[in-house]
Design a protein around this motif. Structure first.
Motif, PDB file in Angstrom:
ATOM      1  N   LYS A  36       0.832  -1.207   0.000  1.00  0.00           N
ATOM      2  CA  LYS A  36       0.000   0.000   0.000  1.00  0.00           C
ATOM      3  C   LYS A  36       0.869   1.261   0.000  1.00  0.00           C
ATOM      4  N   ILE A  38       0.620   5.705   0.467  1.00  0.00           N
ATOM      5  CA  ILE A  38      -0.179   6.832   0.936  1.00  0.00           C
ATOM      6  C   ILE A  38      -0.489   7.725  -0.257  1.00  0.00           C
ATOM      7  N   ASN A  39      -1.774   7.889  -0.526  1.00  0.00           N
ATOM      8  CA  ASN A  39      -2.197   8.667  -1.688  1.00  0.00           C
ATOM      9  C   ASN A  39      -2.151  10.161  -1.383  1.00  0.00           C
ATOM     10  N   ASP A  52      -3.613   2.641  -3.266  1.00  0.00           N
ATOM     11  CA  ASP A  52      -4.051   3.576  -2.236  1.00  0.00           C
ATOM     12  C   ASP A  52      -4.281   2.838  -0.914  1.00  0.00           C
ATOM     13  N   ARG A  54      -6.010   3.610   1.520  1.00  0.00           N
ATOM     14  CA  ARG A  54      -7.382   3.720   2.049  1.00  0.00           C
ATOM     15  C   ARG A  54      -8.278   2.594   1.554  1.00  0.00           C
ATOM     16  N   TYR A  55      -7.841   1.842   0.552  1.00  0.00           N
ATOM     17  CA  TYR A  55      -8.704   0.829  -0.052  1.00  0.00           C
ATOM     18  C   TYR A  55      -8.087  -0.570   0.029  1.00  0.00           C
TER      19      TYR A  55
END
Length: 364
Positions: A36, A38-39, A52, A54-55
């Motif tokens: 992952k 950090i976007n 991302d 968050r997903y």
């Protein structure tokens, strides 16, 4: 993980949740969470968008759903009733297990196939776990991800998995040949990790392309090597140190002189065969080993059923304790940390018994 498995079971009620699915999902979550990023709105890199952070949960569910499209048949069991009203369960994974041993192994290594048949080793006893978990318990996680890359890159229907299982059997042949049913089952369940993953993949690709694997010849490194039985096969192998471990039928030929020399040497040095056993003794041994094999399977099934019953009995007890905790908190009654830890441990034990979590004290 629980949310993903719950949503999947609701979206696909015909299969719901079956034991072993959480092990497939755990590998996916580990990989997605480990990659992952950090976007940032100002970052134009498309890789940041696809990874991302968050997903992670959503991406893991999509990947798990796609994987289950090709493995769901291995988890679906269809009960059948014969003329005597006996209920038997058949599924696609049993047919795949029989194909590994009775088709691929029979063609690539007839000697090992005959031995497994003689000691009454049914393929579904060991290969069921190999196929359902995609060899998830036979290798550590880092090696497993490399295996999965090879399986998914080969094609979309996990066809390479069958040849990986066959290559693994051939790799274990020296530990299986000549052994009893109990020893063979122990080797197949524990699978000693003596083979590099890259080598196993190469051997599976060779089998898939129609090639054969030659058994490796062990050479002692001591000054006084232990004498081995001399046969035509290992004499020829020792006489050519450049003989590769992997060979294709079109790449390995013997000259007429080599064949005649090897045959004469084998005729002169091969010891006489042992006297045959009586039919009654052979039948008694086969029947005893078959009964022991059946007892082992029954013991495993009974243990799984007992774990499920114990998990179901713990569930209402834990729910009752949690309700009392909520009442205590509403009444401003102090609850000790030791009590909270005890309830958490009970929940973990319940999930382990139900097969939702691996046992932290178990090597697998």
């Amino acid at each position: 993980m629980l949310r993903i498995l719950f949503v999947y079971s609701r979206n696909f009620p015909e299969i719901s949740y079956q034991q072993g699915m959480h092990e497939l999902l755990a590998n996916i979550i580990y990989l997605v969470d480990g990659e992952k990023l950090i976007n940032s709105e100002s970052d134009p890199d498309p890789l940041v968008f696809f990874l991302d952070a968050r997903y992670v949960e959503q991406d893991s569910y999509i990947l798990f759903s796609q994987l289950m499209k090709f493995t769901r048949d291995s988890f679906m069991i269809e009960p059948e009733i014969d003329d005597d009203q006996n209920v038997t369960c058949t599924c696609d994974v049993v047919a795949k297990c029989h194909e590994i041993q009775n088709v691929i192994l029979k063609d690539k290594d007839p000697a090992l196939y005959e031995h497994l048949c003689q000691v009454n080793i049914e393929p579904q006893i060991y290969a069921l776990r190999w196929i359902r978990l995609i060899l998830g318990r036979e290798f550590n996680l880092e090696d497993l991800l490399v295996l999965w890359d090879a399986i998914f890159a080969y094609n979309n229907n996990l066809e390479l998995l069958r040849f990986l299982c066959a290559a693994l059997l051939i790799h274990l042949r020296t530990r299986l040949l000549g052994e009893s049913t109990t020893v063979c089952l122990r080797v197949l369940f524990q699978c000693p990790r003596l083979l590099e993953v890259s080598e196993l993949i190469s051997q599976a690709l060779l089998l898939a392309s129609g090639g054969h694997l030659l058994p490796q010849v062990s050479v002692s490194s001591s000054k006084d090597p232990v004498p081995q039985k001399r046969t035509a096969h290992n004499t020829l192998a020792h006489s050519s140190r450049s003989l590769p471990v992997l060979s294709h039928p079109s790449n390995h030929k013997e000259t007429k002189t080599q064949t005649m020399t090897t045959a004469r040497f084998a005729k002169r040095t091969t010891p006489p065969p042992p006297p045959p056993r009586s039919n009654s003794a052979t039948q008694l041994i086969k029947r005893t080993e078959k009964e022991a094999n059946a007892d082992l399977i029954c013991h495993i099934l009974e243990t799984n059923a007992l774990q499920k019953r114990m998990s179901d009995r713990l569930e209402p007890i834990i729910a009752s304790l949690q309700q009392e905790l909520v009442k205590s908190q509403l009444s401003n009654i102090h609850v000790s940390d030791s009590l909270l830890m005890a309830i958490a441990n009970l929940k973990q034990i319940k999930d382990i018994l139900a097969g939702l979590l691996p046992d932290p004290h178990c090597p697998h």
